[in-house]
Design a protein around this motif. Structure first.
Motif, PDB file in Angstrom:
ATOM      1  N   ILE A 245       0.846  -1.189   0.000  1.00 14.60           N
ATOM      2  CA  ILE A 245       0.000   0.000   0.000  1.00 14.60           C
ATOM      3  C   ILE A 245       0.881   1.238   0.000  1.00 14.60           C
ATOM      4  N   GLN A 246       0.431   2.273  -0.673  1.00 17.96           N
ATOM      5  CA  GLN A 246       1.134   3.551  -0.668  1.00 17.96           C
ATOM      6  C   GLN A 246       0.496   4.465   0.377  1.00 17.96           C
ATOM      7  N   ILE A 247       1.332   5.118   1.180  1.00 18.04           N
ATOM      8  CA  ILE A 247       0.844   5.986   2.247  1.00 18.04           C
ATOM      9  C   ILE A 247       1.522   7.343   2.124  1.00 18.04           C
ATOM     10  N   ALA A 248       0.714   8.391   2.176  1.00 20.81           N
ATOM     11  CA  ALA A 248       1.226   9.759   2.074  1.00 20.81           C
ATOM     12  C   ALA A 248       0.986  10.505   3.376  1.00 20.81           C
ATOM     13  N   PHE A 249       1.955  11.333   3.747  1.00 23.58           N
ATOM     14  CA  PHE A 249       1.831  12.246   4.871  1.00 23.58           C
ATOM     15  C   PHE A 249       1.893  13.662   4.293  1.00 23.58           C
ATOM     16  N   GLY A 250       0.844  14.435   4.477  1.00 24.20           N
ATOM     17  CA  GLY A 250       0.808  15.761   3.876  1.00 24.20           C
ATOM     18  C   GLY A 250       0.084  16.765   4.744  1.00 24.20           C
ATOM     19  N   GLY A 251      -0.200  17.919   4.154  1.00 24.76           N
ATOM     20  CA  GLY A 251      -0.857  19.003   4.871  1.00 24.76           C
ATOM     21  C   GLY A 251       0.147  20.042   5.332  1.00 24.76           C
ATOM     22  N   GLY A 252      -0.357  21.225   5.661  1.00 24.32           N
ATOM     23  CA  GLY A 252       0.500  22.356   5.974  1.00 24.32           C
ATOM     24  C   GLY A 252       1.442  22.136   7.134  1.00 24.32           C
ATOM     25  N   VAL A 253       0.965  21.543   8.230  1.00 25.58           N
ATOM     26  CA  VAL A 253       1.821  21.335   9.400  1.00 25.58           C
ATOM     27  C   VAL A 253       2.959  20.388   9.062  1.00 25.58           C
ATOM     28  N   ILE A 254       2.646  19.276   8.411  1.00 26.96           N
ATOM     29  CA  ILE A 254       3.688  18.311   8.051  1.00 26.96           C
ATOM     30  C   ILE A 254       4.647  18.913   7.021  1.00 26.96           C
ATOM     31  N   ALA A 255       4.117  19.661   6.067  1.00 25.09           N
ATOM     32  CA  ALA A 255       4.977  20.284   5.052  1.00 25.09           C
ATOM     33  C   ALA A 255       5.976  21.243   5.688  1.00 25.09           C
ATOM     34  N   GLN A 256       5.582  21.915   6.774  1.00 30.61           N
ATOM     35  CA  GLN A 256       6.478  22.861   7.427  1.00 30.61           C
ATOM     36  C   GLN A 256       7.672  22.162   8.083  1.00 30.61           C
ATOM     37  N   GLY A 257       7.566  20.853   8.283  1.00 28.03           N
ATOM     38  CA  GLY A 257       8.692  20.096   8.800  1.00 28.03           C
ATOM     39  C   GLY A 257       9.751  19.811   7.759  1.00 28.03           C
ATOM     40  N   GLY A 258       9.436  20.056   6.485  1.00 27.02           N
ATOM     41  CA  GLY A 258      10.400  19.901   5.408  1.00 27.02           C
ATOM     42  C   GLY A 258      10.839  18.466   5.170  1.00 27.02           C
ATOM     43  N   ALA A 259      11.930  18.340   4.431  1.00 23.87           N
ATOM     44  CA  ALA A 259      12.445  17.015   4.075  1.00 23.87           C
ATOM     45  C   ALA A 259      12.869  16.226   5.307  1.00 23.87           C
ATOM     46  N   GLU A 260      13.330  16.937   6.349  1.00 24.73           N
ATOM     47  CA  GLU A 260      13.774  16.240   7.556  1.00 24.73           C
ATOM     48  C   GLU A 260      12.621  15.477   8.204  1.00 24.73           C
ATOM     49  N   LEU A 261      11.458  16.107   8.287  1.00 24.38           N
ATOM     50  CA  LEU A 261      10.313  15.420   8.883  1.00 24.38           C
ATOM     51  C   LEU A 261       9.849  14.277   7.988  1.00 24.38           C
ATOM     52  N   GLN A 262       9.821  14.499   6.681  1.00 24.54           N
ATOM     53  CA  GLN A 262       9.413  13.425   5.780  1.00 24.54           C
ATOM     54  C   GLN A 262      10.350  12.233   5.909  1.00 24.54           C
ATOM     55  N   ASN A 263      11.629  12.492   6.036  1.00 29.82           N
ATOM     56  CA  ASN A 263      12.591  11.392   6.206  1.00 29.82           C
ATOM     57  C   ASN A 263      12.333  10.634   7.505  1.00 29.82           C
ATOM     58  N   LEU A 264      12.024  11.367   8.563  1.00 34.49           N
ATOM     59  CA  LEU A 264      11.707  10.721   9.841  1.00 34.49           C
ATOM     60  C   LEU A 264      10.449   9.866   9.714  1.00 34.49           C
ATOM     61  N   ASN A 266       9.188   8.572   6.951  1.00 37.03           N
ATOM     62  CA  ASN A 266       9.464   7.440   6.063  1.00 37.03           C
ATOM     63  C   ASN A 266      10.194   6.323   6.794  1.00 37.03           C
ATOM     64  N   ALA A 267      11.160   6.710   7.632  1.00 34.99           N
ATOM     65  CA  ALA A 267      11.921   5.702   8.380  1.00 34.99           C
ATOM     66  C   ALA A 267      11.035   4.990   9.391  1.00 34.99           C
ATOM     67  N   ARG A 268      10.205   5.745  10.088  1.00 33.82           N
ATOM     68  CA  ARG A 268       9.304   5.123  11.062  1.00 33.82           C
ATOM     69  C   ARG A 268       8.276   4.230  10.371  1.00 33.82           C
ATOM     70  N   LEU A 269       7.793   4.659   9.204  1.00 32.55           N
ATOM     71  CA  LEU A 269       6.820   3.857   8.468  1.00 32.55           C
ATOM     72  C   LEU A 269       7.444   2.550   7.996  1.00 32.55           C
ATOM     73  N   ALA A 270       8.666   2.612   7.495  1.00 35.16           N
ATOM     74  CA  ALA A 270       9.343   1.407   7.019  1.00 35.16           C
ATOM     75  C   ALA A 270       9.526   0.400   8.144  1.00 35.16           C
ATOM     76  N   SER A 271       9.774   0.894   9.359  1.00 34.96           N
ATOM     77  CA  SER A 271       9.959   0.009  10.502  1.00 34.96           C
ATOM     78  C   SER A 271       8.641  -0.558  10.999  1.00 34.96           C
ATOM     79  N   ALA A 272       7.608   0.294  11.053  1.00 33.57           N
ATOM     80  CA  ALA A 272       6.329  -0.124  11.629  1.00 33.57           C
ATOM     81  C   ALA A 272       5.462  -0.902  10.654  1.00 33.57           C
ATOM     82  N   CYS A 273       5.625  -0.619   9.360  1.00 30.64           N
ATOM     83  CA  CYS A 273       4.729  -1.211   8.364  1.00 30.64           C
ATOM     84  C   CYS A 273       5.527  -1.502   7.089  1.00 30.64           C
TER      85      CYS A 273
END
Length: 316
Positions: A245-264, A266-273
């Protein structure tokens, strides 16, 4: 064939008109038109002219539109949806050509052309939605009763605790106070009495992320807790779906975290699911609504989605 997609929440309403090849013929944007219960005159004052403007830009008649899909904040309860659809379809003259859904579902249609996908979106509010098959989209918690962790609210509460001695102060406290433009001794009164306080609280996420990047321990704990809850939400929402399954994290608050938050995330998602693949949101919700309109008119979703995505990339 011609389709209109609309996305309307509390802050804005956005619309697109495209043909069945994904060629965008018109776009418009206006104020929000969210409803509570049945649609009111304020809703129609926004949406009716918007449809007229889309058709005028594209030089087509409203009767030429094959299908209209509207994602609308306030379409939450099954016992209201039939009457909401009837009233809107009757007023707009498109009852048989109208699909009306919660705005979270058109956001989901904008995530990916993949059949199995999910969305955790945190902006002014929370959107959580998923699907296993086209046409079977489901809102997970449309009114956020379970309260996905909100780092903005957490930062304000932690600042108050740092001021009154319940938490050890860090640099985050002074950053939040500077953002809000208030002295520590006046913070509680400001929180409850200052009319502008709500806007400052809602816009504090970049302050938290900046402190997190600077290794502030309090900000780090807040961001880590937010990321963990976003991923937990995605994991629980998709637990019964078989296969990848493909999962996206989006929205203004998450976008404000930039690439660093997306990387975090992505890493947590890969471990949990491990069966999940993180994906960026490809289309804005109004374009997702147009893909839904095309699907309801009988088109396969993937070609229209991919053509709209290419058109959007070209426009950038």
């Amino acid at each position: 064939m011609i389709f209109i997609g609309l996305d309307s929440g509390g802050a804005k309403t956005a619309g697109v008109l495209c043909d069945d090849n994904g060629r965008v013929l018109a776009r418009v944007r206006d104020v929000g038109a969210a409803i509570i219960g049945l649609p009111d005159q304020r809703f129609f004052d926004v949406v009716e002219p918007m449809i007229g403007h889309l058709c005028a830009q594209a030089r087509v008649a409203p009767t030429d539109v094959s299908h209209i899909a509207i994602g609308l904040s306030g379409v939450d309860y099954r016992d209201e949806q039939r009457e909401q659809h009837r009233l809107i379809g009757q007023r707009l003259g498109c009852a048989e050509r109208l699909t009306l859904v919660n705005d979270g579902l058109v956001a989901l249609w904008g995530v990916s052309p993949a059949e199995r996908c999910a969305l955790v979106q945190h902006g002014s509010g929370i959107t959580t939605a998923w699907r296993e098959r086209y046409g079977q989209e489901v809102i997970y918690d449309s009114i956020d009763v379970a309260e996905v962790y909100d780092l903005r609210r957490a930062a304000i509460a932690l600042t108050a605790r740092m001021i009154d001695g319940r938490a050890a102060p860090t640099g985050l406290r002074d950053r939040v106070l500077a953002h809000c433009g208030v002295e520590a001794h006046a913070f509680a009164a400001w929180f409850f009495r200052e009319p502008a306080a709500k806007a400052y609280r809602a816009s504090v996420a970049p302050v938290v992320f900046a402190a997190w990047r600077d290794k502030d321990p309090a900000a780090t704990e807040i961001v880590e807790r937010a990321a963990a809850d976003y991923v937990l939400t995605a994991q629980a929402m998709t637990a019964d779906i078989d296969g990848e399954i493909q999962i996206a994290f989006g929205g203004g608050v998450i976008a404000q975290g930039g690439a660093e938050l997306q990387n975090l995330l992505n890493a947590r998602l890969a471990s949990a699911c491990p069966r999940a693949t993180a994906t960026p949101v490809a289309l804005p919700p109004e374009d997702g609504a147009a893909v839904l309109a095309g699907f309801q008119a009988g088109l396969p979703p993937r070609p229209l989605f991919e053509n709209l995505a290419r058109a959007l990339e070209t426009a950038r």
